[in-house]
Enzyme design. Sequence first.
Site, PDB file in Angstrom:
ATOM      1  N   TYR A  14       0.801  -1.230   0.000  1.00  0.00           N
ATOM      2  CA  TYR A  14       0.000   0.000   0.000  1.00  0.00           C
ATOM      3  C   TYR A  14       0.833   1.279   0.000  1.00  0.00           C
ATOM      4  O   TYR A  14       0.278   2.368  -0.064  1.00  0.00           O
ATOM      5  CB  TYR A  14      -0.921   0.022   1.231  1.00  0.00           C
ATOM      6  CG  TYR A  14      -1.883  -1.135   1.277  1.00  0.00           C
ATOM      7  CD1 TYR A  14      -2.979  -1.177   0.424  1.00  0.00           C
ATOM      8  CD2 TYR A  14      -1.687  -2.196   2.157  1.00  0.00           C
ATOM      9  CE1 TYR A  14      -3.861  -2.249   0.455  1.00  0.00           C
ATOM     10  CE2 TYR A  14      -2.571  -3.273   2.197  1.00  0.00           C
ATOM     11  CZ  TYR A  14      -3.655  -3.288   1.339  1.00  0.00           C
ATOM     12  OH  TYR A  14      -4.526  -4.343   1.372  1.00  0.00           O
ATOM     13  N   HIS A  19      -4.496   6.187  -0.893  1.00  0.00           N
ATOM     14  CA  HIS A  19      -5.000   6.117   0.484  1.00  0.00           C
ATOM     15  C   HIS A  19      -3.889   6.370   1.512  1.00  0.00           C
ATOM     16  O   HIS A  19      -4.186   6.593   2.679  1.00  0.00           O
ATOM     17  CB  HIS A  19      -5.607   4.737   0.718  1.00  0.00           C
ATOM     18  CG  HIS A  19      -6.952   4.733   1.378  1.00  0.00           C
ATOM     19  ND1 HIS A  19      -7.756   5.839   1.548  1.00  0.00           N
ATOM     20  CD2 HIS A  19      -7.659   3.706   1.919  1.00  0.00           C
ATOM     21  CE1 HIS A  19      -8.878   5.498   2.157  1.00  0.00           C
ATOM     22  NE2 HIS A  19      -8.845   4.205   2.403  1.00  0.00           N
ATOM     23  N   TYR A  63      -4.828  -0.702   9.730  1.00  0.00           N
ATOM     24  CA  TYR A  63      -5.504  -0.502   8.455  1.00  0.00           C
ATOM     25  C   TYR A  63      -6.486   0.654   8.627  1.00  0.00           C
ATOM     26  O   TYR A  63      -6.948   0.950   9.719  1.00  0.00           O
ATOM     27  CB  TYR A  63      -6.182  -1.767   7.905  1.00  0.00           C
ATOM     28  CG  TYR A  63      -5.152  -2.789   7.461  1.00  0.00           C
ATOM     29  CD1 TYR A  63      -4.598  -2.710   6.182  1.00  0.00           C
ATOM     30  CD2 TYR A  63      -4.707  -3.771   8.327  1.00  0.00           C
ATOM     31  CE1 TYR A  63      -3.635  -3.607   5.774  1.00  0.00           C
ATOM     32  CE2 TYR A  63      -3.742  -4.676   7.932  1.00  0.00           C
ATOM     33  CZ  TYR A  63      -3.201  -4.596   6.650  1.00  0.00           C
ATOM     34  OH  TYR A  63      -2.239  -5.476   6.265  1.00  0.00           O
ATOM     35  N   ASN A 111     -13.794   6.211   5.912  1.00  0.00           N
ATOM     36  CA  ASN A 111     -13.887   5.225   6.976  1.00  0.00           C
ATOM     37  C   ASN A 111     -12.845   5.400   8.079  1.00  0.00           C
ATOM     38  O   ASN A 111     -13.110   5.075   9.237  1.00  0.00           O
ATOM     39  CB  ASN A 111     -13.834   3.808   6.413  1.00  0.00           C
ATOM     40  CG  ASN A 111     -15.098   3.454   5.655  1.00  0.00           C
ATOM     41  OD1 ASN A 111     -16.178   3.929   5.993  1.00  0.00           O
ATOM     42  ND2 ASN A 111     -14.969   2.647   4.633  1.00  0.00           N
TER      43      ASN A 111
END
Length: 187
Positions: A14, A19, A63, A111
């Site tokens: 990632y 993100h 996460y 989120n």
Amino acid sequence: MKVIAGLGNPGRKYKDTRHNVGFAALDKLADDLGLSWKEGKKSLIAESRAGGEKIFLIKPMTYMNLSGEAIRPLMTFYDVEVENLMVVYDDLDLEPGSLRLRLKGGHGGHNGIKSIINQLGAKEFKRVRIGIGRPPEGDSVTSHVLGTFAPGDKKAVEETIHLSAEAAEAWFTKPFNEVMNHYNRKN
């Protein structure tokens, strides 16, 4: 005390995704200050001091969707007021290269922010939003945020990451309204 959290997802997979611009901004800030990351409870933490005040940088390793689970224990342990929290994160509603600072707000569908609000029971924390843009029509939001920037956007986003780190450091010693007025900008 102040806490500056950068949001992202852990792991090499990632690292350069849209993100993870919050992680990138905090890595830049830690590098600029000569700080090293240490393992904390569900997070990586770096510490600094400014104006007689302790500053914590935190990258949740939970996460994105569980970011609050890493931030809340630090805030609780050190009895840090929610007004002394700044969160740096990606924002779909801003074009790549855009930067927006806000005093407070809702989660806007993000989120990671939703998790922080739920864990802290409050919305009154500072926000540094780094634009990543919306996906093209028909593409999924998940694929977009977990994808990398187009070559044409990369330079503008890198500049915005640097400005985000500067803004966070400026908040060490200046009122947030002053920092916000100086750093809010569009692509």
